[in-house]
Design a protein around this motif. Structure first.
Motif, PDB file in Angstrom:
ATOM      1  N   LEU A  49      41.098 -29.971  69.735  1.00 39.85           N
ATOM      2  CA  LEU A  49      40.850 -28.697  70.403  1.00 39.85           C
ATOM      3  C   LEU A  49      42.068 -28.237  71.204  1.00 39.85           C
ATOM      4  CD1 LEU A  49      38.848 -26.441  71.142  1.00 39.85           C
ATOM      5  CD2 LEU A  49      38.142 -27.841  73.094  1.00 39.85           C
ATOM      6  N   TYR A  50      42.771 -29.182  71.833  1.00 38.83           N
ATOM      7  CA  TYR A  50      43.943 -28.818  72.619  1.00 38.83           C
ATOM      8  C   TYR A  50      44.968 -28.092  71.755  1.00 38.83           C
ATOM      9  CZ  TYR A  50      47.941 -29.220  75.772  1.00 38.83           C
ATOM     10  OH  TYR A  50      49.032 -28.936  76.573  1.00 38.83           O
ATOM     11  N   SER A  51      45.150 -28.571  70.548  1.00 32.07           N
ATOM     12  CA  SER A  51      46.069 -27.918  69.628  1.00 32.07           C
ATOM     13  C   SER A  51      45.477 -26.628  69.071  1.00 32.07           C
ATOM     14  CB  SER A  51      46.420 -28.867  68.474  1.00 32.07           C
ATOM     15  OG  SER A  51      47.271 -28.237  67.542  1.00 32.07           O
ATOM     16  N   ALA A  52      44.202 -26.682  68.668  1.00 29.96           N
ATOM     17  CA  ALA A  52      43.562 -25.517  68.051  1.00 29.96           C
ATOM     18  C   ALA A  52      43.434 -24.339  69.016  1.00 29.96           C
ATOM     19  CB  ALA A  52      42.184 -25.898  67.527  1.00 29.96           C
ATOM     20  N   GLN A 266      49.297 -22.822  65.180  1.00 30.19           N
ATOM     21  CA  GLN A 266      50.141 -22.529  66.328  1.00 30.19           C
ATOM     22  C   GLN A 266      50.706 -21.118  66.298  1.00 30.19           C
ATOM     23  OE1 GLN A 266      50.186 -24.708  68.835  1.00 30.19           O
ATOM     24  NE2 GLN A 266      48.851 -25.981  67.566  1.00 30.19           N
ATOM     25  N   LEU A 267      50.867 -20.550  65.104  1.00 32.49           N
ATOM     26  CA  LEU A 267      51.406 -19.190  64.979  1.00 32.49           C
ATOM     27  C   LEU A 267      50.299 -18.153  64.788  1.00 32.49           C
ATOM     28  CD1 LEU A 267      54.513 -19.924  62.720  1.00 32.49           C
ATOM     29  CD2 LEU A 267      54.423 -19.684  65.211  1.00 32.49           C
ATOM     30  N   ASP A 268      49.043 -18.573  65.018  1.00 29.85           N
ATOM     31  CA  ASP A 268      47.881 -17.670  65.004  1.00 29.85           C
ATOM     32  C   ASP A 268      47.599 -17.035  63.645  1.00 29.85           C
ATOM     33  OD1 ASP A 268      47.360 -18.111  67.698  1.00 29.85           O
ATOM     34  OD2 ASP A 268      48.701 -16.508  68.344  1.00 29.85           O
ATOM     35  N   PHE A 269      47.973 -17.725  62.564  1.00 30.69           N
ATOM     36  CA  PHE A 269      47.582 -17.245  61.244  1.00 30.69           C
ATOM     37  C   PHE A 269      46.130 -17.611  60.943  1.00 30.69           C
ATOM     38  CE2 PHE A 269      52.222 -17.447  60.572  1.00 30.69           C
ATOM     39  CZ  PHE A 269      52.423 -16.167  60.075  1.00 30.69           C
ATOM     40  N   LEU A 270      45.678 -18.712  61.528  1.00 29.99           N
ATOM     41  CA  LEU A 270      44.336 -19.230  61.240  1.00 29.99           C
ATOM     42  C   LEU A 270      43.323 -18.605  62.188  1.00 29.99           C
ATOM     43  CD1 LEU A 270      43.027 -21.356  59.335  1.00 29.99           C
ATOM     44  CD2 LEU A 270      43.224 -22.991  61.213  1.00 29.99           C
ATOM     45  N   PRO A 271      42.292 -17.934  61.682  1.00 26.76           N
ATOM     46  CA  PRO A 271      41.281 -17.305  62.544  1.00 26.76           C
ATOM     47  C   PRO A 271      40.297 -18.330  63.111  1.00 26.76           C
ATOM     48  CG  PRO A 271      40.705 -17.000  60.250  1.00 26.76           C
ATOM     49  CD  PRO A 271      42.037 -17.692  60.253  1.00 26.76           C
ATOM     50  N   GLU A 272      39.841 -18.086  64.324  1.00 24.63           N
ATOM     51  CA  GLU A 272      38.841 -18.950  64.979  1.00 24.63           C
ATOM     52  C   GLU A 272      39.190 -20.435  64.836  1.00 24.63           C
ATOM     53  OE1 GLU A 272      36.556 -17.674  66.806  1.00 24.63           O
ATOM     54  OE2 GLU A 272      36.861 -15.599  66.202  1.00 24.63           O
ATOM     55  N   PRO A 273      40.420 -20.844  65.185  1.00 28.79           N
ATOM     56  CA  PRO A 273      40.819 -22.235  64.943  1.00 28.79           C
ATOM     57  C   PRO A 273      40.076 -23.252  65.815  1.00 28.79           C
ATOM     58  CG  PRO A 273      42.487 -21.118  66.246  1.00 28.79           C
ATOM     59  CD  PRO A 273      41.493 -20.069  65.827  1.00 28.79           C
ATOM     60  N   HIS A 274      39.547 -22.822  66.959  1.00 27.62           N
ATOM     61  CA  HIS A 274      38.886 -23.764  67.854  1.00 27.62           C
ATOM     62  C   HIS A 274      37.382 -23.893  67.591  1.00 27.62           C
ATOM     63  CE1 HIS A 274      38.427 -19.815  69.626  1.00 27.62           C
ATOM     64  NE2 HIS A 274      37.425 -20.260  70.369  1.00 27.62           N
ATOM     65  N   THR A 275      36.837 -23.051  66.718  1.00 31.33           N
ATOM     66  CA  THR A 275      35.394 -23.121  66.441  1.00 31.33           C
ATOM     67  C   THR A 275      35.144 -23.417  64.961  1.00 31.33           C
ATOM     68  OG1 THR A 275      35.393 -20.698  66.235  1.00 31.33           O
ATOM     69  CG2 THR A 275      34.752 -21.621  68.368  1.00 31.33           C
TER      70      THR A 275
END
Length: 384
Positions: A49-52, A266-275
């Protein structure tokens, strides 16, 4: 007659002695291997989660609070004997239905869906309650009669499953409705459902597809199915989530890019990375090795729950524990399936890993009940 009574007392004394000599955790109704595996899984999720979350310390702290609350819930519900859950099942089911009706009448609308009920002091999502209440209600109902259930009992149990599922679909919340329905159907199946019923259900589901498509599914839900079949048809729109997720998973390789080094997350290409898409973050940064570790933890938890289910002595306990176990497996399958592009995106979190307190709460209650079933069984033999 006196000799038989004396033998029973001697047997009771041996069992009670065995319980008294059990370990500290067992005496306090905690299954040590299961709790240890769950804690390791939740601790692992903090690093992911810290990374996501983009190194969001505040979110990680909230996740730590959720983790502590989850452990407390597991331990608390493990203290309650299973017979009390059976007694409360009807009242919990009716209360849940009333709340779902109130959502339809007075619920708050958020992101185009009417799923929340504002009670003044707290804002609740009643559909989440049924992830626990549904298998509990079905197991309690079916266990009152001989197993496998008669035709009339099977029909009644399907009605029990169908009513809240229909109300949740009306919100609309297809993902939660599917999970709730699956948990109920699994409980019916574990009670000894005839294969004729299963074949009939498959036929009915196939016949209902045109009706669902034309009258139940919303446009955005239909678009998710089209996107599943061909994500590249709209790479910057509906297909964007799946395409970026598959890139993240595939680029992880064997060892991954390293913790905090994932380009997609890290570059925000992935949507909803923490959920919903946290599995893609794990795969990109830890690769196949991280996937194997995660699945090893999941498999151990499932194996332990299966062992507890097989050792359960009462029909209610076996059906309920088995339903919770298979529902947990279903959560894992759906989340990894949707992130990998083999299932539509339905907003199902990765159990105990994705950020979010509601999912963790319902899962914690389920595992607390499973532990209760395991650790109370010896006392219940003579406590009825």
């Amino acid at each position: 007659m006196r000799s038989e009574i004396a033998a029973d007392k001697a047997s009771l004394g041996k069992v009670n002695t065995k319980v008294e000599k059990g370990g500290f955790f067992f005496r306090h109704h905690i299954d040590t291997p299961l709790l240890a595996a769950l804690i390791v899984l939740m601790l692992l999720s903090l690093f992911i989660l810290y990374s996501a979350s983009g190194r969001d310390s505040a979110m990680v702290i909230r996740k730590c609070i959720h983790t502590a609350g989850a452990i407390a819930l597991i331990v608390t519900f493990a203290q309650i004997p299973p017979k009390y859950f059976a007694k409360m099942s009807f009242y919990l089911y009716v209360t849940g239905l009333v709340l779902l009706v109130l959502v339809e009448l007075f619920g708050d609308i958020s992101k185009g869906a009417q799923r929340w009920l504002n009670l003044g002091v707290v804002r609740v999502q009643p559909s989440e309650i049924f992830k626990v209440v549904m298998p509990l209600a079905v197991a309690a109902f079916l266990s009152k009669s001989p197993i496998p259930p008669k035709t009339i009992n099977t029909l009644i149990s399907l009605v029990i499953v169908g009513m809240p599922t229909a109300l949740i679909l009306m919100e609309p919340d297809l993902g939660t409705a599917g999970l709730v329905a699956a948990s109920g159907f699994i409980a019916v199946f574990l009670a000894g459902l005839s294969w004729w019923w299963i074949l009939l259900g498959i036929g009915a589901a196939a016949a209902a597809v045109p009706v669902m498509w034309n009258f139940v599914l919303h446009d955005y839900q239909k678009q998710r199915i089209f996107t599943l079949l061909d994500p590249t048809s709209d790479p910057l729109g509906a297909g964007y989530h799946i395409i970026q997720s598959k890139i993240a998973i595939g680029s992880g390789g064997f060892y991954g890019k390293g913790w905090l080094e994932g380009s997609q997350s890290q570059l925000d290409f992935l949507p909803e990375p923490h959920t919903d898409f946290i599995f893609a973050v794990l795969s990109e940064e830890t690769g196949l090795v991280g996937f194997i570790i995660l699945m090893a933890l999941y498999c151990f938890i499932i194996w332990r729950c299966v062992v507890i289910t097989m050792k359960a002595r009462e029909n209610f306990e076996r059906i309920l524990s088995g339903a919770f176990t298979f529902t947990f497996m279903f959560y894992i399958f759906v989340n990894i399936g949707m992130v990998s592009g083999i299932l539509p995106v339905v907003g199902v979190p990765l159990p105990f890993v994705s950020y979010g307190g509601t999912s963790m709460t319902t899962l914690s209650v389920s595992f607390g009940i499973i532990m209760s079933i395991h650790t109370h069984k010896k006392v219940m033999i003579f406590g009825k």
